[in-house]
Design a protein around this motif. Structure first.
Motif, PDB file in Angstrom:
ATOM      1  N   ASN A 209      -7.743  -4.218  -6.430  1.00 13.55           N
ATOM      2  CA  ASN A 209      -8.375  -3.551  -5.296  1.00 13.55           C
ATOM      3  C   ASN A 209      -9.584  -2.782  -5.819  1.00 13.55           C
ATOM      4  O   ASN A 209      -9.839  -2.763  -7.022  1.00 13.55           O
ATOM      5  CB  ASN A 209      -7.380  -2.621  -4.582  1.00 13.55           C
ATOM      6  CG  ASN A 209      -6.959  -1.463  -5.464  1.00 13.55           C
ATOM      7  OD1 ASN A 209      -7.770  -0.815  -6.116  1.00 13.55           O
ATOM      8  ND2 ASN A 209      -5.665  -1.193  -5.503  1.00 13.55           N
ATOM      9  N   ASP A 210     -10.318  -2.135  -4.931  1.00 17.45           N
ATOM     10  CA  ASP A 210     -11.521  -1.417  -5.365  1.00 17.45           C
ATOM     11  C   ASP A 210     -11.244   0.019  -5.806  1.00 17.45           C
ATOM     12  O   ASP A 210     -12.166   0.747  -6.152  1.00 17.45           O
ATOM     13  CB  ASP A 210     -12.597  -1.451  -4.286  1.00 17.45           C
ATOM     14  CG  ASP A 210     -12.171  -0.781  -2.998  1.00 17.45           C
ATOM     15  OD1 ASP A 210     -11.013  -0.337  -2.883  1.00 17.45           O
ATOM     16  OD2 ASP A 210     -13.011  -0.704  -2.082  1.00 17.45           O
ATOM     17  N   LYS A 211      -9.975   0.443  -5.839  1.00 10.84           N
ATOM     18  CA  LYS A 211      -9.642   1.801  -6.292  1.00 10.84           C
ATOM     19  C   LYS A 211      -9.166   1.853  -7.740  1.00 10.84           C
ATOM     20  O   LYS A 211      -9.068   2.926  -8.319  1.00 10.84           O
ATOM     21  CB  LYS A 211      -8.567   2.417  -5.393  1.00 10.84           C
ATOM     22  CG  LYS A 211      -9.062   2.747  -4.003  1.00 10.84           C
ATOM     23  CD  LYS A 211      -7.988   3.454  -3.217  1.00 10.84           C
ATOM     24  CE  LYS A 211      -8.484   3.769  -1.810  1.00 10.84           C
ATOM     25  NZ  LYS A 211      -7.419   4.377  -0.996  1.00 10.84           N
TER      26      LYS A 211
ATOM     27  N   ASP B 251       0.829  -1.205   0.000  1.00 13.64           N
ATOM     28  CA  ASP B 251       0.000   0.000   0.000  1.00 13.64           C
ATOM     29  C   ASP B 251       0.864   1.256   0.000  1.00 13.64           C
ATOM     30  O   ASP B 251       0.559   2.236  -0.676  1.00 13.64           O
ATOM     31  CB  ASP B 251      -0.910   0.045   1.235  1.00 13.64           C
ATOM     32  CG  ASP B 251      -1.847  -1.143   1.323  1.00 13.64           C
ATOM     33  OD1 ASP B 251      -2.079  -1.814   0.288  1.00 13.64           O
ATOM     34  OD2 ASP B 251      -2.351  -1.401   2.428  1.00 13.64           O
TER      35      ASP B 251
ATOM     36  N   THR C  14      -1.092  -9.387  -6.291  1.00 10.43           N
ATOM     37  CA  THR C  14      -2.127  -8.745  -5.489  1.00 10.43           C
ATOM     38  C   THR C  14      -1.786  -7.264  -5.420  1.00 10.43           C
ATOM     39  O   THR C  14      -0.717  -6.891  -4.941  1.00 10.43           O
ATOM     40  CB  THR C  14      -2.180  -9.349  -4.070  1.00 10.43           C
ATOM     41  OG1 THR C  14      -2.425 -10.750  -4.173  1.00 10.43           O
ATOM     42  CG2 THR C  14      -3.275  -8.688  -3.234  1.00 10.43           C
TER      43      THR C  14
ATOM     44  N   ALA D 243      -3.748  -1.536  -1.790  1.00 10.48           N
ATOM     45  CA  ALA D 243      -5.017  -0.816  -1.656  1.00 10.48           C
ATOM     46  C   ALA D 243      -5.040   0.538  -2.358  1.00 10.48           C
ATOM     47  O   ALA D 243      -6.113   1.069  -2.620  1.00 10.48           O
ATOM     48  CB  ALA D 243      -5.350  -0.628  -0.177  1.00 10.48           C
TER      49      ALA D 243
END
Length: 166
Positions: free
Chosen positions: A76-78, A23, A51, A54
């Motif tokens: 990720n969701d961003k 991150d 992976t 975030a």
């Protein structure tokens, strides 16, 4: 590479296998968010699973091109942007789920991913998605799911395959 207190992953120099993008990273005592996977940064590497941290928002041109062993990418969701040729020729990639915030998938982004049989979208909640030409050309997609909110132009782009269900 540091840009405006943001980190761009510029080049992967590891041995392959599973990779987790952090991150944040510390540099000279300051913490920076890792926001971009740079162009060609993992190209032709031996990664098998990636992976995304975030804070990753963009995957630039050819970032994972020809990663023949890449089986899984965990978004990720961003993430909102997957650029041209980002995953072109990733022969082992079988399934992809596009996060809700992705608004652009570039030209030939997943082209020639011969093992790719599932291409799924998370619920869009009315958000638009621009899918570049030939984005999934050369795949073996059998299952394609999207909620009703995905625009008709995406449906039209996908209609060239007899294997796509929606």
């Amino acid at each position: 590479m540091i840009q405006k207190r943001e980190i761009v992953v510029a080049r992967y120099i590891g041995d392959g296998g599973e990779v987790v993008i952090p991150d944040t990273v510390m540099y000279e005592g300051d913490e920076y968010e890792v926001k971009i996977i740079g162009g060609k940064s993992f190209s032709k590497s031996d990664v098998t699973k990636v992976t995304l941290g975030a804070n990753i928002k963009q995957i630039q041109d050819r970032a994972f091109r020809d990663c023949d062993l890449l089986e899984e990418i965990v978004f990720n969701d961003k993430v909102f942007y997957i650029s041209d040729y980002a995953f072109y020729g990733c022969d082992a990639l079988e399934s992809v789920t596009i996060p809700v915030n992705v608004t652009q998938i570039g030209y030939e982004a997943f082209k020639d991913c011969g093992a790719l049989t599932q291409f799924n979208f998370e619920e869009r909640n009315g958000a638009s998605l621009n899918l570049g030409y030939y984005a999934i050309d050369g795949t073996n997609i059998e299952v394609y799911y999207h909620p009703e909110e995905i625009s008709s132009n995406v449906k039209n782009l996908m209609n060239y395959s007899d294997h796509i269900m929606y």
